[in-house]
Motif scaffolding. Structure first.
Motif, PDB file in Angstrom:
ATOM      1  N   TYR A  86      36.782  13.241  90.934  1.00  0.00           N
ATOM      2  CA  TYR A  86      37.815  14.261  91.100  1.00  0.00           C
ATOM      3  C   TYR A  86      37.138  15.625  91.266  1.00  0.00           C
ATOM      4  O   TYR A  86      36.294  16.011  90.451  1.00  0.00           O
ATOM      5  N   HIS A  87      37.506  16.336  92.315  1.00  0.00           N
ATOM      6  CA  HIS A  87      36.878  17.635  92.579  1.00  0.00           C
ATOM      7  C   HIS A  87      37.545  18.704  91.719  1.00  0.00           C
ATOM      8  O   HIS A  87      38.749  18.941  91.820  1.00  0.00           O
ATOM      9  N   PHE A  88      36.762  19.347  90.865  1.00  0.00           N
ATOM     10  CA  PHE A  88      37.306  20.341  89.946  1.00  0.00           C
ATOM     11  C   PHE A  88      36.299  21.461  89.774  1.00  0.00           C
ATOM     12  O   PHE A  88      35.153  21.236  89.386  1.00  0.00           O
ATOM     13  N   THR A  89      36.714  22.677  90.094  1.00  0.00           N
ATOM     14  CA  THR A  89      35.877  23.847  89.831  1.00  0.00           C
ATOM     15  C   THR A  89      36.699  24.830  89.017  1.00  0.00           C
ATOM     16  O   THR A  89      37.896  25.004  89.254  1.00  0.00           O
ATOM     17  N   TRP A  90      36.054  25.445  88.069  1.00  0.00           N
ATOM     18  CA  TRP A  90      36.753  26.343  87.151  1.00  0.00           C
ATOM     19  C   TRP A  90      35.810  27.451  86.712  1.00  0.00           C
ATOM     20  O   TRP A  90      34.688  27.203  86.269  1.00  0.00           O
ATOM     21  N   THR A  91      36.270  28.687  86.891  1.00  0.00           N
ATOM     22  CA  THR A  91      35.499  29.825  86.397  1.00  0.00           C
ATOM     23  C   THR A  91      36.353  30.737  85.521  1.00  0.00           C
ATOM     24  O   THR A  91      35.832  31.477  84.705  1.00  0.00           O
ATOM     25  N   LYS A  92      37.676  30.672  85.704  1.00  0.00           N
ATOM     26  CA  LYS A  92      38.598  31.494  84.904  1.00  0.00           C
ATOM     27  C   LYS A  92      39.891  30.724  84.692  1.00  0.00           C
ATOM     28  O   LYS A  92      40.185  29.769  85.422  1.00  0.00           O
ATOM     29  N   ASP A  93      40.664  31.137  83.710  1.00  0.00           N
ATOM     30  CA  ASP A  93      41.877  30.398  83.362  1.00  0.00           C
ATOM     31  C   ASP A  93      42.859  30.301  84.526  1.00  0.00           C
ATOM     32  O   ASP A  93      43.560  29.296  84.660  1.00  0.00           O
ATOM     33  N   ALA A  94      42.914  31.320  85.370  1.00  0.00           N
ATOM     34  CA  ALA A  94      43.844  31.298  86.506  1.00  0.00           C
ATOM     35  C   ALA A  94      43.552  30.144  87.462  1.00  0.00           C
ATOM     36  O   ALA A  94      44.449  29.696  88.192  1.00  0.00           O
ATOM     37  N   ASP A  95      42.312  29.637  87.455  1.00  0.00           N
ATOM     38  CA  ASP A  95      41.954  28.512  88.333  1.00  0.00           C
ATOM     39  C   ASP A  95      42.666  27.225  87.930  1.00  0.00           C
ATOM     40  O   ASP A  95      42.667  26.247  88.684  1.00  0.00           O
ATOM     41  N   LEU A  96      43.257  27.203  86.733  1.00  0.00           N
ATOM     42  CA  LEU A  96      43.936  26.002  86.253  1.00  0.00           C
ATOM     43  C   LEU A  96      45.365  25.897  86.773  1.00  0.00           C
ATOM     44  O   LEU A  96      46.013  24.865  86.590  1.00  0.00           O
ATOM     45  N   ALA A  97      45.857  26.954  87.401  1.00  0.00           N
ATOM     46  CA  ALA A  97      47.226  26.949  87.931  1.00  0.00           C
ATOM     47  C   ALA A  97      47.398  25.814  88.935  1.00  0.00           C
ATOM     48  O   ALA A  97      46.542  25.585  89.796  1.00  0.00           O
ATOM     49  N   GLY A  98      48.504  25.100  88.806  1.00  0.00           N
ATOM     50  CA  GLY A  98      48.810  24.015  89.737  1.00  0.00           C
ATOM     51  C   GLY A  98      48.269  22.662  89.331  1.00  0.00           C
ATOM     52  O   GLY A  98      48.637  21.649  89.918  1.00  0.00           O
ATOM     53  N   LEU A  99      47.389  22.624  88.332  1.00  0.00           N
ATOM     54  CA  LEU A  99      46.846  21.351  87.866  1.00  0.00           C
ATOM     55  C   LEU A  99      47.765  20.717  86.834  1.00  0.00           C
ATOM     56  O   LEU A  99      48.501  21.398  86.122  1.00  0.00           O
ATOM     57  N   ARG A 100      47.702  19.404  86.738  1.00  0.00           N
ATOM     58  CA  ARG A 100      48.381  18.691  85.655  1.00  0.00           C
ATOM     59  C   ARG A 100      47.378  18.584  84.503  1.00  0.00           C
ATOM     60  O   ARG A 100      46.374  17.882  84.626  1.00  0.00           O
ATOM     61  N   ILE A 101      47.653  19.286  83.435  1.00  0.00           N
ATOM     62  CA  ILE A 101      46.704  19.377  82.327  1.00  0.00           C
ATOM     63  C   ILE A 101      47.242  18.602  81.127  1.00  0.00           C
ATOM     64  O   ILE A 101      48.361  18.835  80.676  1.00  0.00           O
ATOM     65  N   GLY A 102      46.454  17.679  80.629  1.00  0.00           N
ATOM     66  CA  GLY A 102      46.869  16.878  79.484  1.00  0.00           C
ATOM     67  C   GLY A 102      46.614  17.606  78.184  1.00  0.00           C
ATOM     68  O   GLY A 102      45.472  17.935  77.857  1.00  0.00           O
ATOM     69  N   GLY A 103      47.671  17.903  77.440  1.00  0.00           N
ATOM     70  CA  GLY A 103      47.540  18.567  76.141  1.00  0.00           C
ATOM     71  C   GLY A 103      48.065  17.686  75.031  1.00  0.00           C
ATOM     72  O   GLY A 103      48.751  16.697  75.276  1.00  0.00           O
ATOM     73  N   VAL A 104      47.740  18.043  73.802  1.00  0.00           N
ATOM     74  CA  VAL A 104      48.212  17.307  72.628  1.00  0.00           C
ATOM     75  C   VAL A 104      49.389  18.048  72.013  1.00  0.00           C
ATOM     76  O   VAL A 104      49.349  19.282  71.861  1.00  0.00           O
ATOM     77  N   ALA A 105      50.431  17.345  71.661  1.00  0.00           N
ATOM     78  CA  ALA A 105      51.612  17.946  71.053  1.00  0.00           C
ATOM     79  C   ALA A 105      51.217  18.677  69.771  1.00  0.00           C
ATOM     80  O   ALA A 105      50.510  18.131  68.919  1.00  0.00           O
ATOM     81  N   GLY A 106      51.640  19.930  69.666  1.00  0.00           N
ATOM     82  CA  GLY A 106      51.342  20.728  68.485  1.00  0.00           C
ATOM     83  C   GLY A 106      50.085  21.567  68.596  1.00  0.00           C
ATOM     84  O   GLY A 106      49.883  22.482  67.800  1.00  0.00           O
ATOM     85  N   TYR A 107      49.219  21.273  69.570  1.00  0.00           N
ATOM     86  CA  TYR A 107      48.016  22.075  69.765  1.00  0.00           C
ATOM     87  C   TYR A 107      48.355  23.326  70.570  1.00  0.00           C
ATOM     88  O   TYR A 107      49.242  23.310  71.416  1.00  0.00           O
ATOM     89  N   GLU A 108      47.616  24.398  70.303  1.00  0.00           N
ATOM     90  CA  GLU A 108      47.749  25.610  71.097  1.00  0.00           C
ATOM     91  C   GLU A 108      46.525  25.747  71.998  1.00  0.00           C
ATOM     92  O   GLU A 108      45.394  25.517  71.573  1.00  0.00           O
ATOM     93  N   TYR A 109      46.759  26.111  73.243  1.00  0.00           N
ATOM     94  CA  TYR A 109      45.690  26.293  74.214  1.00  0.00           C
ATOM     95  C   TYR A 109      45.760  27.723  74.745  1.00  0.00           C
ATOM     96  O   TYR A 109      46.847  28.214  75.047  1.00  0.00           O
ATOM     97  N   ARG A 110      44.637  28.341  74.877  1.00  0.00           N
ATOM     98  CA  ARG A 110      44.636  29.763  75.231  1.00  0.00           C
ATOM     99  C   ARG A 110      45.211  30.001  76.621  1.00  0.00           C
ATOM    100  O   ARG A 110      45.697  31.097  76.911  1.00  0.00           O
ATOM    101  N   PHE A 111      45.188  28.978  77.478  1.00  0.00           N
ATOM    102  CA  PHE A 111      45.610  29.163  78.861  1.00  0.00           C
ATOM    103  C   PHE A 111      47.038  28.679  79.111  1.00  0.00           C
ATOM    104  O   PHE A 111      47.494  28.672  80.249  1.00  0.00           O
ATOM    105  N   GLU A 112      47.770  28.281  78.059  1.00  0.00           N
ATOM    106  CA  GLU A 112      49.080  27.677  78.308  1.00  0.00           C
ATOM    107  C   GLU A 112      50.115  28.682  78.817  1.00  0.00           C
ATOM    108  O   GLU A 112      51.132  28.270  79.387  1.00  0.00           O
ATOM    109  N   GLU A 113      49.877  29.984  78.633  1.00  0.00           N
ATOM    110  CA  GLU A 113      50.814  30.989  79.135  1.00  0.00           C
ATOM    111  C   GLU A 113      50.406  31.533  80.499  1.00  0.00           C
ATOM    112  O   GLU A 113      51.075  32.421  81.042  1.00  0.00           O
ATOM    113  N   VAL A 114      49.325  31.020  81.060  1.00  0.00           N
ATOM    114  CA  VAL A 114      48.876  31.493  82.374  1.00  0.00           C
ATOM    115  C   VAL A 114      49.874  31.026  83.435  1.00  0.00           C
ATOM    116  O   VAL A 114      50.263  29.848  83.443  1.00  0.00           O
TER     117      VAL A 114
END
Length: 218
Positions: A86-114
């Motif tokens: 899978y091709h994935f490049t990331w340098t900043k949180d904004a690069d995660l926009a549009g991806l399907r990101i697997g998170g854990v219920a109850g966890y907080e992620y710094r990029f979830e409000e991006v």
């Protein structure tokens, strides 16, 4: 979990470090194992002397106000797990926009409000990694040690071989022993623990246990 578990040798690498650091100051540790929310609640109520291991944050947080915290016991690196190929490049949180990101219920992620970031939450890290393998999410943010432990112990080797790690951590978290401020003797315990932890590091054993953890010996 490779850090601390009733099922692991020495109750895990972190438990071993805490036990031996206290032992170097003449203190014996007895562990009780609880789900995370209950462990925290019992520490708040003073039903136990302290709890391991927690991130604390700035002094303005509830946790920092209620608890004394030790020097860093563990610094954990958080990374992105992804399917091989899978091709994935990331340098900043904004690069995660549009991806399907697997998170854990109850966890907080710094990029979830991006803007544009979509978190598809599951109950556990294992379920997230299985969703990743099935192509239902694109990337899974998780602790490097925890993710590798789950892949090693819960997945078939040929399944685990289908998952890799993106280069570089996206976050680093310091975890500490916490003890209730309201108990007068705890300041002394924290001081003695920190002293024992320094001795353990000077002896080389701390680095040895961290190397064992990274090598999957827990």
């Amino acid at each position: 979990m490779p850090y601390l578990s009733q099922a692991l040798p020495h109750y895990g690498a972190v438990s071993r470090i805490v036990t031996e650091a206290f032992a170097l100051e003449g203190i014996t540790v007895k562990y009780v194992f609880r789900p995370w929310p209950r462990a925290y609640a019992e520490a708040q109520r003073g039903l136990v002397n302290g709890s391991v291991v927690w991130s604390v944050g700035p002094l303005t947080t509830e946790r920092a106000r209620e608890f004394l915290s030790s020097d860093t016991v563990l610094e954990a690196q958080s990374v992105f797990f992804l399917r091989k190929g899978y091709h994935f490049t990331w340098t900043k949180d904004a690069d995660l926009a549009g991806l399907r990101i697997g998170g854990v219920a109850g966890y907080e992620y710094r990029f979830e409000e991006v803007p544009g970031v979509r978190l598809d939450r599951a109950a556990t890290e294992e379920l997230n990694l299985r969703k990743l393998l099935a192509g239902r999410v694109d990337v899974v943010p998780a602790s490097l040690d925890v993710g590798r432990y789950i892949l090693r112990t819960k997945f078939k080797p040929e399944e685990a071989a289908g998952i890799t790690v993106a280069p570089g951590p996206y976050n680093s978290t310091q975890y500490r022993l916490i003890m209730r401020r309201a108990d007068a003797e705890n300041a002394g315990y924290i001081e003695r623990f920190n002293r024992g932890l320094r001795k353990l590091k000077e002896s080389g054993k701390y680095d040895q246990y961290m190397a064992d953890l990274a090598a999957g010996r827990y």
